[in-house]
Structures are given as structure tokens and as C-alpha cells.
Enzyme design. Structure first.
Site, PDB file in Angstrom:
ATOM      1  N   ARG A 238       0.853  -1.179   0.000  1.00 30.71           N
ATOM      2  CA  ARG A 238       0.000   0.000   0.000  1.00 30.71           C
ATOM      3  C   ARG A 238       0.896   1.238   0.000  1.00 30.71           C
ATOM      4  O   ARG A 238       1.917   1.277   0.691  1.00 30.71           O
ATOM      5  CB  ARG A 238      -0.902   0.041   1.250  1.00 30.71           C
ATOM      6  N   GLU A 267      -3.850   7.476  -5.300  1.00 32.76           N
ATOM      7  CA  GLU A 267      -4.170   6.701  -6.509  1.00 32.76           C
ATOM      8  C   GLU A 267      -5.566   7.072  -6.987  1.00 32.76           C
ATOM      9  O   GLU A 267      -6.466   7.214  -6.156  1.00 32.76           O
ATOM     10  CB  GLU A 267      -4.133   5.199  -6.203  1.00 32.76           C
ATOM     11  N   HIS A 285      -1.052  -0.078  -9.856  1.00 26.24           N
ATOM     12  CA  HIS A 285      -1.755  -0.926  -8.872  1.00 26.24           C
ATOM     13  C   HIS A 285      -2.427  -2.114  -9.568  1.00 26.24           C
ATOM     14  O   HIS A 285      -3.655  -2.210  -9.637  1.00 26.24           O
ATOM     15  CB  HIS A 285      -2.773  -0.108  -8.063  1.00 26.24           C
TER      16      HIS A 285
HETATM   17  C1  DGY Z   1      -5.608  -5.946  -2.849  1.00 27.16           C
HETATM   18  O1  DGY Z   1      -6.237  -6.957  -3.098  1.00 27.16           O
HETATM   19  O2  DGY Z   1      -5.560  -5.439  -1.730  1.00 27.16           O
HETATM   20  C2  DGY Z   1      -4.929  -5.311  -3.998  1.00 27.16           C
HETATM   21  O3  DGY Z   1      -3.953  -4.431  -3.625  1.00 27.16           O
HETATM   22  C3  DGY Z   1      -5.957  -4.619  -4.844  1.00 27.16           C
HETATM   23  O4  DGY Z   1      -6.293  -3.446  -4.232  1.00 27.16           O
END
Ligand code: DGY
Length: 319
Positions: A238, A267, A285
């Protein structure tokens, strides 16, 4: 009678088909805002809602939902966009989709790692601009991956899958995790209880921990300074884990050899300064973005909704 379900985003076709078979489903063809989700939930008397990470399900949103809603299933392993206490207070189950995206997310960590170490972006730029100058033996050299120590911050399912892949490339593994893994999962990796202690050993650092209040800006000026010079930094977890201004300073100063980033503090409106660094390999992402995995995530979310609406505790319940 089928249960009512909202799928307020553009889901993969196979997931939409299954949702329509199993539920009285309302499927959007683009990502709805949270206000639109609330309005639609009232209009359809929705019992289940499947969401994606960009749809922030805050306390305010949860409190505006009709009583018909019994479960909100996010199509992601991360759940930093869901307010768990607020949902629990209203008795609404929250679920995520662990396991099914582990491998693809670990693959993208390796994609970033190899591209960052081996100058993938610069090589691509050279080829795109019609390579006409031959390089000498001493030009455009990358970093050898084999033999390097990869430090993994967050050794859950995805961290372990990254470690397995990196072992295949001859890398040594160090990891920092709240708890030490049993030997069969540790597979010879060196455990550090404290991130500060691990960082000086990380020629490459990969973040694989969730975005929480505890991990916010865990990568900052102080922690970046603890890395060896010429380290490579990878993030598929993240953006909130990283103070991006500090990361940019470390790139500008040459402290880092390169970085590979799939996630950002903001994002999709990521900090465009990052794309000015030719040694930073960027992806939007996309950790779980394969057809197979996105289908599997959708199916898993639907399973969770079905379980909750049958009155069971869903397999991936978050409270
Ligand atoms: C998740 O599954 O957390 C991925 O990062 C997609 O947001």
C-alpha cells in the site's frame, strides 16, 4: 427467492454471469461513487454489496445504508478502505479475498524487482527510441539479483510467495514480521523482530504488509537512511506505508539504485515527480490484475456474500 446483490463496479464478465445466476443482482458498468452505492442500496433493498478498494466504505457510508444490507464483500485482500468497527456496530459482515491473489501479487513484486535491478525501464526507453548506439562493456549496467539479500517487510501469504520466488533467483531472504514463522515456512530466512535492525541488511527491500495506522509512513527519511547505499526499493503493498516525499529525496540523492512501485500514496492521481526518475519502474496498482485472479477474487467475494446471507459466518469475515 434470490437474495439482492449490488455489484457497483465493472466486474469481469464471468463474475457478472455468476452473480446473475446466484442473485437478484444489479451490476454497474462503471465504478459507482459511495453516494450512488447508498442510493442504489436503498432503491434495491440490497442484502449484499461487493465493492472494490477505491470505494471507501467509511462509518458515514455504513450508517447511511439500509437495514437490508447484511454483508459488504471487498474484492481485494487489503481492507484499509473499510471501517470495521462501524460495520460491526451495525451487524454488517465485512469480508475480503485472501489467498486467491497471492501468487499474482508476488509475481508483480518480482516483475518490479527484476525491472528495477536490471534497468528495465531504461532499456525499454532505448528500444522505443530506436536503439542505434552500441553500449560498451561498462555502460548501462544493472544490479545482479542472485546472491543479494532481499528483506521482506510483512511475511504473510504474499511475503512468503515473494520469498519463494526470490529463492528461485538465488537470493537470500531476511524478513520482519510481527511473529516469527515456524521453520517450515521460514525456510532458512533470517528473522528480524524490528524493521530498523533488518534494514542495513537489505540490498533489496520489498514491502508486503497491510496498510494500517501502525504501518503508515514506516518508510521515511529515517528508515531509508538505514538501507545500504545503492539499495533497491519495491512496494506492492500500500502507498500509505511510504512517505513518498522521503522516497523521492532518497532517489534524488542517489541513496537508492532504483525502485519498483505498484502502489502510491494517492491513486490514481499519483505523484508525477516519480515518473521523472528513469530508474523507477512503475505499474498502476495491478498486483492482482490477471483474468484468472480477478475471476477468482469475484467468485470468492460472491461466496462470502452467499455464506453471510445463509446466516453463516463468512469464510473471510473481517470481524
Ligand atoms: C488488494 O487486493 O488489496 C490489492 O492491492 C488490490 O487493491
Amino acid at each position: 427467492m434470490k437474495h439482492t446483490l449490488l455489484l457497483p463496479y465493472r466486474a469481469p464478465q464471468n463474475v457478472t454471469i455468476l452473480a446473475n445466476q446466484r442473485f437478484e443482482a444489479t451490476v454497474a458498468d462503471s465504478e459507482l461513487s459511495v453516494d450512488e452505492i447508498v442510493a442504489l442500496a436503498h432503491e434495491k433493498r440490497a442484502e449484499g454489496i461487493v465493492v472494490v478498494p477505491k470505494q471507501k466504505i467509511t462509518k458515514d457510508v455504513i450508517n447511511k445504508l439500509p437495514d437490508s444490507v447484511k454483508v459488504i464483500a471487498t474484492c481485494s485482500v487489503g481492507f484499509d478502505h473499510l471501517d470495521i468497527p462501524a460495520a460491526k456496530a451495525r451487524g454488517i459482515f465485512l469480508t475480503n479475498t485472501p489467498d486467491v491473489l497471492t501468487e499474482c501479487t508476488a509475481d508483480i513484486a518480482m516483475l518490479l524487482l527484476l525491472n528495477a535491478c536490471r534497468r528495465g525501464r531504461e532499456y525499454m526507453e532505448i528500444m522505443d527510441s530506436g536503439w542505434r548506439k552500441a553500449y560498451s562493456q561498462s555502460e548501462m549496467l544493472g544490479l545482479k539479483v542472485s546472491g543479494k539479500t532481499l528483506g521482506i517487510y510483512g511475511m504473510g501469504r504474499i511475503g512468503q510467495a515473494v520469498a519463494d520466488r526470490a529463492r528461485g533467483f538465488g537470493m537470500k531472504i531476511a524478513y520482519c514480521n510481527r511473529r516469527r514463522l515456524p521453520p517450515e515456512q521460514e525456510k532458512g530466512a533470517t528473522y528480524f523482530a524490528n524493521l530498523h535492525d533488518m534494514l542495513p541488511h537489505c540490498q533489496i527491500l520489498s514491502l508486503n504488509a497491510p496498510g494500517t495506522a501502525d504501518t503508515k509512513h514506516i518508510i521515511n527519511d529515517e528508515t531509508l537512511a538505514l538501507l545500504p547505499n545503492n539499495a533497491v526499493f519495491i512496494n506492492v503493498a500500500r502507498g500509505s506505508l511510504v512517505d513518498e516525499a522521503a522516497l523521492i529525496r532518497a532517489l534524488k540523492s542517489g541513496k537508492l539504485f532504483a525502485a519498483g512501485l505498484d502502489v502510491f500514496e494517492n491513486e490514481p492521481a499519483y505523484n508525477l515527480e516519480l515518473k521523472e526518475f528513469h530508474n523507477v519502474f512503475l505499474t498502476p496498482h495491478m498486483g492482482s490484475a490477471t483474468q484468472e485472479t480477478r475471476d477468482a477474487m469475484g467468485y470468492r467475494a460472491l461466496e462470502n456474500v452467499e455464506q453471510a446471507l445463509r446466516g453463516e459466518r463468512p469464510q473471510d469475515a473481517l470481524w
